[in-house]
Design a protein around this motif. Structure first.
Motif, PDB file in Angstrom:
ATOM      1  N   VAL A   9       0.854  -1.181   0.000  1.00 13.22           N
ATOM      2  CA  VAL A   9       0.000   0.000   0.000  1.00 13.22           C
ATOM      3  C   VAL A   9       0.891   1.234   0.000  1.00 13.22           C
ATOM      4  O   VAL A   9       1.868   1.308   0.749  1.00 13.22           O
ATOM      5  N   TYR A  55       0.638   5.386   0.447  1.00 11.80           N
ATOM      6  CA  TYR A  55      -0.165   6.532   0.870  1.00 11.80           C
ATOM      7  C   TYR A  55       0.491   7.789   0.334  1.00 11.80           C
ATOM      8  O   TYR A  55       1.698   7.998   0.519  1.00 11.80           O
ATOM      9  N   THR A  82      -0.845   1.432   9.342  1.00  7.40           N
ATOM     10  CA  THR A  82      -0.869   0.206   8.540  1.00  7.40           C
ATOM     11  C   THR A  82       0.192  -0.761   9.020  1.00  7.40           C
ATOM     12  O   THR A  82      -0.074  -1.954   9.210  1.00  7.40           O
ATOM     13  N   VAL A 139      -2.105  -1.108  -3.889  1.00  3.26           N
ATOM     14  CA  VAL A 139      -3.152  -0.138  -3.574  1.00  3.26           C
ATOM     15  C   VAL A 139      -2.485   1.218  -3.394  1.00  3.26           C
ATOM     16  O   VAL A 139      -1.487   1.338  -2.672  1.00  3.26           O
ATOM     17  N   ILE A 150      -3.379   5.034  -2.176  1.00  3.92           N
ATOM     18  CA  ILE A 150      -4.380   5.853  -1.497  1.00  3.92           C
ATOM     19  C   ILE A 150      -3.903   7.295  -1.488  1.00  3.92           C
ATOM     20  O   ILE A 150      -2.856   7.607  -0.918  1.00  3.92           O
ATOM     21  N   LEU A 190      -7.665   4.598  -4.278  1.00  2.42           N
ATOM     22  CA  LEU A 190      -8.680   5.124  -3.376  1.00  2.42           C
ATOM     23  C   LEU A 190      -8.292   6.560  -3.053  1.00  2.42           C
ATOM     24  O   LEU A 190      -7.104   6.868  -2.926  1.00  2.42           O
ATOM     25  N   TRP A 216      -8.935   9.302  -0.183  1.00  2.00           N
ATOM     26  CA  TRP A 216      -9.481   9.574   1.139  1.00  2.00           C
ATOM     27  C   TRP A 216      -9.531  11.075   1.341  1.00  2.00           C
ATOM     28  O   TRP A 216      -8.482  11.730   1.423  1.00  2.00           O
ATOM     29  N   ARG A 228     -10.099   4.111   8.921  1.00  2.00           N
ATOM     30  CA  ARG A 228     -10.017   3.758   7.502  1.00  2.00           C
ATOM     31  C   ARG A 228      -8.939   2.708   7.245  1.00  2.00           C
ATOM     32  O   ARG A 228      -9.133   1.821   6.412  1.00  2.00           O
ATOM     33  N   LEU A 243      -9.459  -0.929   5.591  1.00  2.00           N
ATOM     34  CA  LEU A 243      -8.654  -1.355   4.446  1.00  2.00           C
ATOM     35  C   LEU A 243      -8.002  -2.704   4.721  1.00  2.00           C
ATOM     36  O   LEU A 243      -8.019  -3.595   3.868  1.00  2.00           O
ATOM     37  N   ASP A 299     -10.465  -5.381   4.424  1.00  2.00           N
ATOM     38  CA  ASP A 299     -10.763  -5.597   3.006  1.00  2.00           C
ATOM     39  C   ASP A 299      -9.661  -6.402   2.312  1.00  2.00           C
ATOM     40  O   ASP A 299      -9.939  -7.189   1.408  1.00  2.00           O
TER      41      ASP A 299
END
Length: 139
Positions: free
Chosen positions: A8, A10, A26, A80, A82, A99, A101, A124, A128, A131
């Motif tokens: 992921v 960010y 995370t 992913v 974000i 995504l 946010w 969130r 995630l 998910d």
């Protein structure tokens, strides 16, 4: 051999607040079961002190973190991506999950204003991880 963990990234403008909190949560909440990156389209010189203080209240120390520049390689290496207010500065690559946010920017805010942002990011991130099929630990 590629890393089997989901990855992921960010992204926010300065990589000094929201993306740093999300990356730290995370790592913390997944117990390292997610590869985490954070970056900014225009990185600041350091992580926001109020963000550091708010995260210390959660037992997470950001003092060693430094804002990093967003690179196409970081996006390509992530499953992913974000975004948190970086607008069109984030490169788009087909096959990545994106995504966005919408979160208040903690820049220039005191720790009292950062806490609700921090708490929403934690919520969130937990969603995630769920998910992604990653058990949430260290809550």
């Amino acid at each position: 051999m590629p890393d089997p963990r989901p990855s992921v990234l960010y992204v926010c403008v300065h990589n000094a607040g929201r993306s740093q909190m999300a990356a730290a949560y995370t790592t913390h909440l997944s117990a390292g079961r997610v590869e985490v990156r954070s970056a900014g389209s225009a990185p600041a010189d350091s992580v926001n002190p109020a963000v550091q203080d708010a995260m210390l209240e959660e037992g997470i120390d950001l003092s060693a973190e430094t804002p990093k520049l967003l690179t196409p390689e970081a996006v390509q290496a992530s499953d992913v991506v974000i975004t948190m207010g970086c607008g069109d500065a984030c490169p788009f690559y087909p096959g990545k999950r994106y995504l966005d946010w919408q979160l208040d920017d903690p820049a220039g805010q005191g720790v009292d204003a950062v806490r609700p942002i921090r708490d929403e990011i934690k919520r969130r991130v937990s969603a995630l991880l769920e998910d992604l099929g990653i058990p949430v630990t260290g809550v």
